[in-house]
Write an enzyme that holds these catalytic residues in place. Structure first.
Site: not given
Length: 629
Positions: A39-40, A78, A243-244
């Site tokens: 994530e992130d 997200c 996810d980004h």
């Protein structure tokens, strides 16, 4: 489970299932597919040339597989990004671009885990979903979804598709400051981007984030070890991706490289080498890929038909398409803050179109401001400690941005006004418009308006119903956000359109022109009677900035009484932007809070109201409402 409203749609999917059955009969000849998702995080890894990063497991995986150098999330946050993944449809095509929205999903759309299950796969998700839609839509699409979900629970010999989501690098991990003595990465050795001032808090957050990425890499290693120990590694295609982008300020939530570019590695075992991209394992792949491509790529890998509604292009498998020229990204409401941008990424250049250029980049946002680095950046610039590049974040945006990502990787030198790059700018501008038309981009209808106009119909269906003149609306938005005084008659004409979205963009153009819109004052005052609250908000802000404070406040107070959370959030954003601290407006906001009874994080208009109350130094006690924060 969603009801099938259209028997023809249902019949078409029965036929699709029949087409998939031959693949099901192959049993374990189908590859297992493991997704490891962090994530992130941007590509802060040794494999991507970052010597400061400690990522031995990611680097090893890249050496055994294929590292994609131009992989992008379509949204820099997200939930809309994950919505795009699970559907194979750009979230702004279906009305799901705004953060944490729960709009209905069309029956036309099938989620890819459903299609994999029909092809014989056992599908598991451990554990995050966050698909930016109501939970009932996805409750039955997985065989297992939750903290205990695991591919080991499948039937013997059954192929699996399994997702594992790691939280180690999430933005929230920076909200608790790690003691300096516990940092494994030295803050003094961080290479700061040119837009960040050199402060201890910013250096500390960067170093702590690199620690978090290292923790995430350790987690990746554990997932890969688990696969090896299961005996299934030789049967399993492994995907790893973030996810980004993120997560230091000006990354997550922003359609720059730092917000959308992600690490992306695919390892394909020898057994399935016919599915590999060109080149030997350990190679880099320069093809532009984005999340909308993931669902069709999965189907291509197993020789299943790709549904017509999917908008991406498969980049692996027998249905692989030629390399695309561009990848496309979008930004809508981020929590309580409204903004709207679209972006086009080519192999070298990034084009950004800002449709709310009257808003500053750094709009205060509750969750983002929990990071010490964000607060430090703001405080440093306010006290005069920032240079020109570092101050840009706290100013309004240009309508267009263009960056040469090869020579300007941090994207600080905007080339949009440089005549030498005019052909690039015009080509990417046209590609952006054509993409938005093709996907029926719902972002050109303000959120409150979109909810009202679509009614009980899913936004995806409404956008394809023929009930709105989308190309005319997009044309109005394009003109309004690049308008000059010569366009004043056209903008005033927009205010009289039969379509409320065109009226909204007419008011927007006048707001952007600021003092130059003074000849349209009477038309803006008339717009305060518009039935659309979004038109009223923009017209009110335009009037306020023209010195028509009384008229502007009247419009603000009118919309504060609206029943729509989205409309109230919109007007609260405008009040904050014009920095109105009058007793009249404070009383109106308190009255709105009193009507709510309790302000909660669940509603973004409540968050926006709380930010204003905090800004004004107003305590909740004694005002007839409470806060659950």
């Amino acid at each position: 489970m969603r009801m099938i409203k259209d028997n023809l749609v249902f019949l078409s999917w029965l036929l699709l299932s029949a087409a998939i059955l031959p693949s099901v009969a192959q049993g374990q000849d189908l590859p297992n597919i493991l997704w490891i998702v962090s994530e992130d995080n941007s590509p802060l890894a040794g494999a991507y040339g970052d010597d400061f990063a400690t990522t031995p497991n990611m680097d090893k995986l890249a050496g055994e597989g294929y590292l994609y150098t131009h992989a992008h999330a379509n949204a820099p946050v997200c939930a809309p990004a994950r919505n795009t993944i699970i559907t194979g449809v750009y979230a702004n095509s279906g009305g799901n671009q705004h953060m944490r929205s729960t709009y209905e999903v069309s029956d036309v759309i099938r989620f890819f885990p459903e299609l994999l299950r029909e092809a014989g796969y056992y599908t598991t998700n451990n554990a995050k979903e966050d698909y930016n839609m109501a939970g009932e839509h996805t409750r039955s699409i997985w065989d297992e979804s939750g903290g205990e979900a695991h591919y080991e629970n499948r039937e013997r010999g059954q192929p699996f598709f399994a997702v594992f989501n790691g939280h180690q690098s999430h933005e929230g991990t920076l909200h608790t400051k790690k003691p300096a003595g516990e940092l494994r990465h030295d803050p003094g050795q961080v290479t700061l981007p040119p837009y960040h001032p050199d402060t201890p808090a910013i250096r500390h957050d960067w170093a702590q984030y690199y620690d978090n990425v290292e923790d995430m890499d350790t987690w990746i290693g554990a997932r890969l070890k688990e696969l090896e120990e299961s005996g299934e590694a030789e049967n399993t295609i492994v995907f790893y991706y973030g996810d980004h982008g993120g997560v230091l300020p000006r990354s997550k939530r922003y359609v720059y490289e730092t917000g959308t570019r992600v690490p992306f590695i695919v390892r394909i075992p020898e057994k399935y080498k016919h599915l590999r991209p060109d080149g030997e394992p350990g190679s880099q792949v320069d093809r532009l890929i984005s999340f909308v491509d993931l669902a069709p790529t999965l189907l291509s890998l197993i020789d299943a038909p790709i549904p017509e509604f999917m908008q991406g292009q498969p980049f692996l498998g027998n249905l692989k398409t030629p390399d695309p020229e561009y990848a496309f990204m979008f930004r809508g409401r981020m929590d309580e803050r409204y903004d709207m941008s679209r972006a086009v990424r080519g192999s070298r250049y990034r084009y950004i179109r800002n449709y709310m250029p009257y808003r500053i980049y750094g709009q205060r946002l509750d969750y983002l401001w929990r990071a010490p680095s964000t607060r430090s950046w703001e405080e440093t610039c306010r006290s005069g400690g920032c240079n020109e590049v570092q101050n840009i974040f706290w100013n309004t945006k240009p309508a267009e941005e263009l960056y040469d990502t090869e020579n300007d990787p941090w994207e600080v030198n905007n080339l949009a006004g440089d005549p030498a790059y005019k052909p690039v700018l015009e080509s990417m501008r046209q590609a952006n418009r054509q993409w938005m038309v093709n996907i029926r981009d719902s972002g050109f209808i303000p959120e409150a308006e979109l909810s009202d106009r679509s009614g009980n119909s899913p936004v995806y269906d409404f956008m394809r119903s023929g009930k709105l003149p989308l190309e005319s609306i997009i044309d109005a938005a394009e003109m309004a956000t690049l308008a000059t005084t010569a366009d004043l008659p056209a903008l005033e004409a927009f205010l009289k359109s039969d379509d409320s979205a065109i009226r909204y963009w007419g008011a927007t153009g006048l707001l952007i022109l600021d003092e130059q819109a003074k000849p349209a004052t009477a038309a803006l005052k008339e717009a305060l009677n518009d039935p659309s609250p979004n038109v009223v908000v923009v017209a009110s802000e335009a009037l306020y900035r023209l010195g028509e404070t009384e008229a502007g406040r009247a419009g603000f107070k009118q919309v504060l009484k609206a029943s729509s959370h989205s409309a109230r959030n919109h007007v609260l954003n405008a009040i904050d932007s014009v920095d109105d601290e009058s007793d009249e407006i404070q009383t109106a906001v308190i009255s709105m809070a009193r009507q709510a009874g309790t302000l909660t994080r669940q509603h973004y208009d409540h968050r926006a109201a709380k930010l204003l109350l905090d800004k004004w130094g107003i305590e909740t006690a004694g005002h007839g409402f409470e806060t659950e924060w």
